[in-house]
Design an enzyme around this catalytic site. Structure first.
Site, short mmCIF file in Angstrom:
data_model
loop_
_atom_site.label_atom_id
_atom_site.label_comp_id
_atom_site.label_asym_id
_atom_site.label_seq_id
_atom_site.Cartn_x
_atom_site.Cartn_y
_atom_site.Cartn_z
N LYS A 212 7.64 5.73 -4.67
CA LYS A 212 7.71 5.14 -3.33
C LYS A 212 9.17 4.89 -2.97
CE LYS A 212 6.04 1.02 -0.83
NZ LYS A 212 7.14 0.07 -0.83
N HIS A 236 11.33 1.13 2.43
CA HIS A 236 10.99 -0.23 1.98
C HIS A 236 10.93 -1.18 3.19
CE1 HIS A 236 10.71 -2.16 -2.13
NE2 HIS A 236 10.63 -3.24 -1.36
N ARG A 239 14.31 -2.83 4.12
CA ARG A 239 14.75 -4.03 3.40
C ARG A 239 15.79 -3.79 2.31
NH1 ARG A 239 11.69 -8.41 4.19
NH2 ARG A 239 11.67 -9.22 2.06
N ASP A 267 5.14 5.00 5.02
CA ASP A 267 5.01 3.69 5.66
C ASP A 267 6.26 3.38 6.47
OD1 ASP A 267 7.01 2.55 3.99
OD2 ASP A 267 5.56 1.56 2.69
N VAL A 270 4.19 1.21 10.98
CA VAL A 270 2.83 1.61 11.41
C VAL A 270 2.06 0.35 11.79
CG1 VAL A 270 0.68 2.74 10.72
CG2 VAL A 270 2.88 3.61 9.86
N GLY A 290 2.46 -2.78 5.79
CA GLY A 290 2.97 -3.95 5.08
C GLY A 290 2.86 -5.24 5.87
N ARG A 291 3.81 -5.48 6.75
CA ARG A 291 3.93 -6.80 7.38
C ARG A 291 2.68 -7.26 8.14
NH1 ARG A 291 8.94 -4.20 7.64
NH2 ARG A 291 10.72 -5.38 6.88
#
Ligand SMILES: Cc1cc2nc3c(=O)[nH]c(=O)nc-3n(C[C@H](O)[C@H](O)[C@H](O)COP(=O)(O)O)c2cc1C
Length: 338
Positions: A212, A236, A239, A267, A270, A290-291
């Site tokens: 990843k 990431h 980040r 990712d 999205v 993620g978030r």
């Protein structure tokens, strides 16, 4: 349940670590790492969202697609949607500590199991973070994929063994964590991996390996040639390095280069079903989010995560009807706005 109510509640529970913005686009939280933002100017996160915005779809309604099929198969398992929960750690430093690492992993794993998709868990400097994900996989029986930081080859192999024993369906390394200063400062090794080291990992683990944090066609080819099963095109969430390109902008070159040698996941930014369809049109097999899942967890726990994932699935279904797309093997072309 309503997404606006979930956002509001999350904003309260995350104590300023997240504004619960109407659109989670990295602007209000720019530079907040630790926190929920992107590092430095926040540009890597913001660019993920902007890159997706530049791609456009064509509306089509003169066809016979009535009930599109949004299911797919990943790592030999059937999933109900091409949308997976991204590995997320650091609940205290990034989200204020309303939820513990274990509470978060458990509710995301349960939600993923209930909606029929894959749960991914992470790893960081706190030694309880990796086991928290492992225990969530073990106790829920979800299709789970734990990720190790790019530690020493020996440590990675050991973590893969733990993942296998827990019943994980694959195992990953977030190679973009190679320069993570909080790991280095806490005396834990992380670093880049050579092709030889990746081959050693592949040879010594019993699960399909995922890397990843791949952002170039060249590195995607190294992964493919080293025997990796899948990559996640990712920065990431912006980040780790400021001013990277948006993932939707690098994805087409990568998928073109690797063809069907490996599975490409992606990712970054999205948020909706139409975003998912765009990423699939650019060659990805599935996406990670993620978030928004972190926000849902803080705004209503497991039920809110399920609500959010089902909302994205409904939006994808609708977008497929409106673009004449009957299944995920026949995704429509997307066009870059000039
Ligand atoms: C608070 C936070 C913690 C994260 N922790 C990890 C982690 O432990 N391991 C990992 O591989 N990625 C981690 N990520 C990155 C996510 O897995 C994912 O790549 C990124 O968030 C996707 O972008 P999105 O949040 O815009 O959907 C983290 C991201 C955030 C925002």
């Amino acid at each position: 349940m309503d997404w606006n109510e979930i956002r509001e509640k999350a904003r309260e529970n995350m104590k300023g670590y997240c504004r619960g913005c109407k659109r989670c686009d990295g602007i209000a939280c720019a530079g907040e790492v630790p926190g929920m933002g992107g590092t430095g100017t926040g540009n890597g996160f913001i660019e993920n969202v902007k890159a997706l915005d530049r791609w456009k779809v064509k509306l089509k309604t003169l066809h016979d697609v009535l009930k599109p099929d949004i299911t797919t198969s990943l790592f030999g398992f059937q999933v109900k949607m091409p949308v997976l929960a991204a590995p997320m750690t650091g609940l205290k430093g990034n989200a204020g500590g309303y939820l513990s690492e274990r509470e978060y992993d458990m509710m995301v794993a349960e939600a993923c199991k209930n909606v029929g998709t894959i749960f991914m868990s992470g790893d960081a400097n706190d030694k309880d973070m990796y086991p928290a994900g492992i225990d969530a996989i073990k106790s829920t029986g979800v299709l789970g994929i734990p990720f190790s930081k790019p530690r020493t080859v020996e440590e990675i192999i050991e973590k893969a063994k733990i993942a296998k024993e827990a019943g994980a369906v694959a195992f990953g390394v977030d190679v973009d964590g190679a320069g993570l200063i909080m790991m280095i400062k806490s005396g834990q090794f992380v670093g880049p991996k050579s092709r030889k080291e990746i081959e050693m990992i592949v040879e010594n683990i019993e699960l399909p390996l995922i890397l990843k944090g791949i952002m170039t066609a060249e590195e995607a080819m190294i992964a493919a040639e080293a025997g990796v099963k899948a990559i996640v095109v990712s920065n990431h969430g912006g980040r780790v390095l400021d001013h990277t390109m948006g993932t939707a902008d690098v994805l087409p070159d990568i998928t073109k280069a690797v063809g069907d040698k490996i599975d490409v996941l992606v990712d970054g930014g999205v948020r909706t079903g139409i975003d998912v369809l765009k990423m699939l049109s650019l060659g990805a097999k599935a996406v990670l989010i993620g978030r928004p899942i972190m926000i849902a967890a803080h705004g209503g726990g497991r039920e809110a995560i399920e609500f959010y994932l089902n909302k994205v699935a409904d939006e994808l279904y609708q977008a497929m009807i409106l673009t004449g797309c009957k299944d995920l093997k026949n995704v429509p072309e997307v066009y870059k706005a000039s």
